[in-house]
Write a protein that holds these residues in place. Structure first.
Motif: not given
Length: 410
Positions: A240-263
């Motif tokens: 839970l903690a590791g997944g949440t931290l990795l998720f936040a880092a990928l969004l804010t630091v590595f700029h992954y697309p925010a949507s989990m589905v195709g746009v």
């Protein structure tokens, strides 16, 4: 006396009957998690999928996520395939351990249960498409509909492959416990670095496909390890903690697309094939599911809550295969009327979102009608009533032809 008051005792009696027929060893929490993941599929597709009309009245796919990036967090909640693969791995591991025949026979039984509903929906559409075209439905609408019907079915193919790997997942869990999923996470991370990092311009586009198997096998392996009691509360908190931290880092630091589905129109997508963000979300969801298991089991001890979970689980493949058809059953007739807010108008306004929410009960009602007949594809044929070789061949050819049409190859 109102109708609801009259029907209440009947509903209570039905729930009690279902509860009474449930074996004592049945893991209600696992079934509850599966039901939650199943309901998220039509809810997500119905809320985040829209249409536009062309000049000839043809329907084309559109998404409110193109106009409202702020809706992306909704996809974090509705993208629950991580939970589905988690409970799938859990259930498959227990089933594999209880098998009385060979591994091949066990696998064949599970594949047949998945394959019959898929064959059913594709054959029905293959037969219906020419009739609808002759009735005046534009080819554009038929191609859009075929694409939407086939879209969720990729999951079945991937699920068959990971199910076939169950014996190896069980061995890995016995040797490495919950850490058996770590190499899968590492594999996806490496591929993501290659396709999004400094070498991205020199990396072939097909490399992304390498993520397909490890990306979806990750949560399945966690489920197998969980079934073997190799993941406890400490491991769940780590997920839970590791997944949440990795998720936040990928969004804010590595700029992954925010949507989990195709746009539509977006240069990058997280789900097809899965990116590291999908695994981060699956990790967090899996940790939360493991931690909440006992609490969920207590809730589902109540007959009124347990009964709908049973119905949903018994209709799992019907939900996956037919929910898009239910939406199309409203949209295609609506396209002959013209622009209907929330149905055939472009999903580019707040008004569309409110109108689409109003259409949701209509889609649900249409699905219930469809499911009454489509549910038969989930029921194994009676002994002595198996389809002949000719019928199976014709059904296979019809399904293949529909797939070719849906994928734009014809």
């Amino acid at each position: 006396m109102s109708a609801s008051t009259t029907l209440a005792p009947l509903r209570k009696a039905a729930a009690a009957r279902i509860d009474g027929r449930t074996p004592a060893h049945r893991d209600r929490a696992i079934d509850g998690l599966r039901a939650l993941a199943l309901l998220a599929v039509p809810t997500g597709h119905w809320l985040l999928g829209g249409f536009t009309l062309d000049a000839d009245g043809g329907l084309h796919n559109a998404s409110p996520l193109s106009a409202f990036g702020g809706l992306a967090p909704a996809s974090w909640v509705l993208q629950m395939l991580g939970i589905f693969f988690l409970v799938g791995g859990y259930a498959s591991a227990l089933s594999f351990d209880r098998r009385t025949g060979s591994t091949g026979a066990w696998l064949k039984g599970r594949i047949v249960r998945l394959g019959r509903p898929v064959l059913g929906v594709t054959v029905v559409w293959a037969l219906a498409a020419p009739v609808l075209y002759a009735a005046g439905v534009p080819e554009a609408s038929l191609r859009t509909g075929a694409t939407l019907v086939v879209q969720p079915l990729w999951f079945v193919g991937v699920y068959v492959v990971v199910t076939a790997l169950t014996p190896y997942c069980v061995r890995a869990a016995r040797s490495l416990g919950g850490w058996a999923a770590a190499p899968l996470l590492g594999s996806v991370a490496v591929v993501d670095f290659l396709r999004y990092g400094p070498l991205a311009d020199s990396v072939p586009s097909w490399l992304a496909l390498v993520n397909t198997l490890p990306g979806w096998l990750f949560a399945y392996q966690l489920g197998v390890s969980w079934a073997g009691r190799r993941i406890g509360r400490r491991g769940a908190w780590l997920l839970l903690a590791g997944g949440t931290l990795l998720f936040a880092a990928l969004l804010t630091v590595f700029h992954y697309p925010a949507s989990m589905v195709g746009v539509p129109g977006a240069a990058r997508t997280n789900s097809h094939p899965p990116s590291l963000l999908v695994l981060a979300l699956a990790s967090a969801q899996s940790g939360a599911a493991i931690l909440l298991r006992d609490r969920l089991a207590k809730l589902l001890a109540r007959p009124a809550l347990w009964a709908p979970v049973v119905v949903i689980n018994l209709s799992a493949m019907t939900i996956l295969c037919w929910h898009q058809t239910a939406m199309l059953a409203a949209a295609v007739p609506g396209s002959f009327v013209g622009e209907l807010a929330g149905l055939t108008t472009a999903p580019d306004s707040l008004g569309w979102i409110a109108a689409r929410a109003a259409w949701m009960p209509v889609f649900a009602a249409l699905f219930v009608v469809l499911a009454r007949y489509a549910r038969r594809f989930e029921v194994p044929p009676r002994e002595g009533r198996r389809a002949s070789t000719l019928r199976r061949t014709v059904a296979g050819l019809l399904a293949a032809g529909f797939a070719v049409f849906a994928l734009g190859l014809a």
